[in-house]
Write a protein that holds these residues in place. Structure first.
Motif, short mmCIF file in Angstrom:
data_model
loop_
_atom_site.label_atom_id
_atom_site.label_comp_id
_atom_site.label_asym_id
_atom_site.label_seq_id
_atom_site.Cartn_x
_atom_site.Cartn_y
_atom_site.Cartn_z
N LYS A 60 -41.51 -23.31 45.44
CA LYS A 60 -42.93 -23.65 45.49
C LYS A 60 -43.66 -22.81 46.52
CE LYS A 60 -42.72 -28.09 43.34
NZ LYS A 60 -42.61 -29.52 43.41
N LEU A 61 -43.02 -22.57 47.66
CA LEU A 61 -43.62 -21.71 48.67
C LEU A 61 -43.84 -20.31 48.12
CD1 LEU A 61 -44.58 -21.29 51.59
CD2 LEU A 61 -42.24 -20.64 52.14
N LYS A 62 -42.86 -19.79 47.40
CA LYS A 62 -42.99 -18.46 46.79
C LYS A 62 -44.20 -18.41 45.86
CE LYS A 62 -40.34 -14.99 44.28
NZ LYS A 62 -39.02 -14.64 43.73
N ARG A 63 -44.41 -19.47 45.09
CA ARG A 63 -45.55 -19.52 44.17
C ARG A 63 -46.88 -19.46 44.92
NH1 ARG A 63 -44.56 -24.68 40.90
NH2 ARG A 63 -46.73 -24.36 40.34
N THR A 64 -46.92 -20.02 46.14
CA THR A 64 -48.18 -20.02 46.90
C THR A 64 -48.54 -18.64 47.43
OG1 THR A 64 -47.22 -20.60 49.06
CG2 THR A 64 -47.86 -22.42 47.59
N PHE A 65 -47.58 -17.74 47.48
CA PHE A 65 -47.89 -16.36 47.86
C PHE A 65 -48.57 -15.63 46.70
CE2 PHE A 65 -45.20 -17.09 51.45
CZ PHE A 65 -45.60 -16.16 52.41
N LEU A 66 -48.29 -16.07 45.48
CA LEU A 66 -48.88 -15.45 44.29
C LEU A 66 -50.18 -16.14 43.87
CD1 LEU A 66 -45.55 -15.09 42.28
CD2 LEU A 66 -46.75 -13.32 43.59
N HIS A 67 -50.23 -17.45 44.04
CA HIS A 67 -51.40 -18.25 43.64
C HIS A 67 -51.96 -18.90 44.90
CE1 HIS A 67 -50.02 -17.60 39.55
NE2 HIS A 67 -48.83 -17.98 39.94
N LYS A 68 -52.86 -18.20 45.54
CA LYS A 68 -53.30 -18.57 46.89
C LYS A 68 -54.15 -19.83 46.96
CE LYS A 68 -52.30 -14.16 48.52
NZ LYS A 68 -52.48 -13.01 49.19
N ASP A 69 -54.57 -20.33 45.81
CA ASP A 69 -55.33 -21.59 45.81
C ASP A 69 -54.45 -22.78 45.42
OD1 ASP A 69 -54.98 -20.77 43.18
OD2 ASP A 69 -56.99 -21.36 42.54
N LEU A 70 -53.17 -22.53 45.19
CA LEU A 70 -52.23 -23.58 44.80
C LEU A 70 -51.91 -24.45 46.01
CD1 LEU A 70 -50.21 -24.81 42.74
CD2 LEU A 70 -48.56 -23.08 43.51
N SER A 71 -52.00 -25.77 45.82
CA SER A 71 -51.60 -26.68 46.89
C SER A 71 -50.80 -27.83 46.29
CB SER A 71 -52.81 -27.20 47.65
OG SER A 71 -53.63 -27.99 46.81
N PHE A 72 -50.05 -28.48 47.16
CA PHE A 72 -49.21 -29.60 46.77
C PHE A 72 -49.67 -30.84 47.53
CE2 PHE A 72 -46.80 -25.70 46.08
CZ PHE A 72 -46.48 -25.84 44.74
N PRO A 73 -49.25 -32.03 47.13
CA PRO A 73 -49.75 -33.27 47.73
C PRO A 73 -49.70 -33.25 49.27
CG PRO A 73 -48.39 -33.79 45.83
CD PRO A 73 -48.26 -32.31 46.06
N GLY A 74 -50.88 -33.39 49.85
CA GLY A 74 -50.98 -33.43 51.31
C GLY A 74 -50.81 -32.09 51.98
N GLY A 75 -50.67 -31.03 51.19
CA GLY A 75 -50.44 -29.70 51.74
C GLY A 75 -51.69 -28.85 51.77
N GLU A 76 -51.50 -27.66 52.28
CA GLU A 76 -52.59 -26.72 52.48
C GLU A 76 -52.35 -25.49 51.60
OE1 GLU A 76 -54.75 -25.22 56.57
OE2 GLU A 76 -52.57 -25.33 56.55
N ALA A 77 -53.34 -25.10 50.82
CA ALA A 77 -53.24 -23.88 50.02
C ALA A 77 -53.18 -22.67 50.94
CB ALA A 77 -54.44 -23.77 49.08
N SER A 78 -52.62 -21.59 50.45
CA SER A 78 -52.52 -20.35 51.24
C SER A 78 -53.88 -19.91 51.75
CB SER A 78 -51.88 -19.24 50.41
OG SER A 78 -50.55 -19.56 50.08
N ASP A 79 -54.88 -19.94 50.88
CA ASP A 79 -56.23 -19.52 51.28
C ASP A 79 -56.78 -20.37 52.41
OD1 ASP A 79 -56.44 -17.34 49.60
OD2 ASP A 79 -57.50 -18.43 48.02
N GLU A 80 -56.52 -21.69 52.36
CA GLU A 80 -56.99 -22.58 53.42
C GLU A 80 -56.34 -22.23 54.75
OE1 GLU A 80 -57.86 -26.76 51.12
OE2 GLU A 80 -55.76 -26.20 51.43
N ALA A 81 -55.03 -22.04 54.74
CA ALA A 81 -54.31 -21.70 55.98
C ALA A 81 -54.76 -20.33 56.49
CB ALA A 81 -52.81 -21.72 55.72
N LEU A 82 -54.93 -19.38 55.58
CA LEU A 82 -55.38 -18.04 55.98
C LEU A 82 -56.76 -18.12 56.64
CD1 LEU A 82 -55.19 -14.96 56.07
CD2 LEU A 82 -56.09 -14.93 53.72
N ASN A 83 -57.67 -18.86 56.07
CA ASN A 83 -59.01 -18.98 56.65
C ASN A 83 -58.94 -19.61 58.05
OD1 ASN A 83 -60.32 -17.77 54.52
ND2 ASN A 83 -60.66 -19.70 53.45
N ARG A 84 -58.03 -20.54 58.23
CA ARG A 84 -57.88 -21.21 59.52
C ARG A 84 -57.42 -20.23 60.60
NH1 ARG A 84 -53.25 -23.80 61.11
NH2 ARG A 84 -52.49 -24.15 58.99
N ILE A 85 -56.41 -19.41 60.29
CA ILE A 85 -55.92 -18.47 61.30
C ILE A 85 -56.89 -17.30 61.47
CG2 ILE A 85 -54.42 -17.10 59.77
CD1 ILE A 85 -52.39 -17.04 62.15
#
Length: 184
Positions: A91-116
């Motif tokens: 699932k983590l690997k998928r989030t590198f390809l689909h940056k808006d993908l999130s899982f229950p209670g989790g943070e999408a890649s784009d959200e985390a990237l914007n934060r940092i």
């Protein structure tokens, strides 16, 4: 980046993934060994994730140099999901390809990237610092590195070590070669 050199340090080996997880004995030794390496970079500003393992990674350097350590919530590790997942790596690997993908209670890649990126923009906006050390975590750092170099992805994240140091200067990402002593 306004002629700034930003050194990104992935924390040393830790006992776990929770925010309160401390460094292992080897991790504490690596943190001590980082002091001389970091001194060569002429660091003038320190920022860390609030997680215990990140603070313990940079604390020996802060104490040795007298530089104050600034804590920033924006450097916390990205949470993939609040629910346990047996197939979390896939699932983590998928989030590198689909940056808006999130899982229950989790943070999408784009959200985390914007934060940092907000933290990085704060640093770039400071005229009083030149060489910055930022201590954080593998997944959120990999997302940031992918922003600067789109060839840095899941496979490169898998190869990251604890600790590891990367430099971004003039919007160019490069890995800093660590002495053999740190690769316990």
């Amino acid at each position: 980046m306004n002629n700034k050199r930003i050194y990104f340090i992935r924390h040393c080996k830790a006992e776990g993934q929770e925010p309160t997880a401390a460094l292992t004995k080897d991790g504490l030794e690596s943190a001590k060994n980082l002091v001389e390496i970091l001194k060569a970079f002429q660091i003038d500003y320190l920022i860390s994730s609030p997680y215990e393992r990140a603070i313990q990674t940079i604390l020996p350097f802060s104490q040795d140099t007298g530089l104050p350590l600034h804590i920033h919530e924006g450097l916390s590790e990205r949470v993939l999901s609040k629910e346990p997942m047996d197939d979390w790596l896939e699932k983590l690997k998928r989030t590198f390809l689909h940056k808006d993908l999130s899982f229950p209670g989790g943070e999408a890649s784009d959200e985390a990237l914007n934060r940092i990126k907000e933290v990085i923009n704060e640093v770039i906006g400071r005229d009083d610092v030149t060489n910055v050390a930022i201590v954080s975590h593998g997944n959120i750092l990999a997302l940031l590195f992918n922003h600067y170099d789109n060839t840095f992805g899941f496979d490169q994240w898998l190869q990251m070590k604890n600790p590891d140091i990367f430099l971004i200067e003039n919007n160019i990402l490069q890995q800093v070669e660590l002495k053999e002593i740190l690769s316990n």
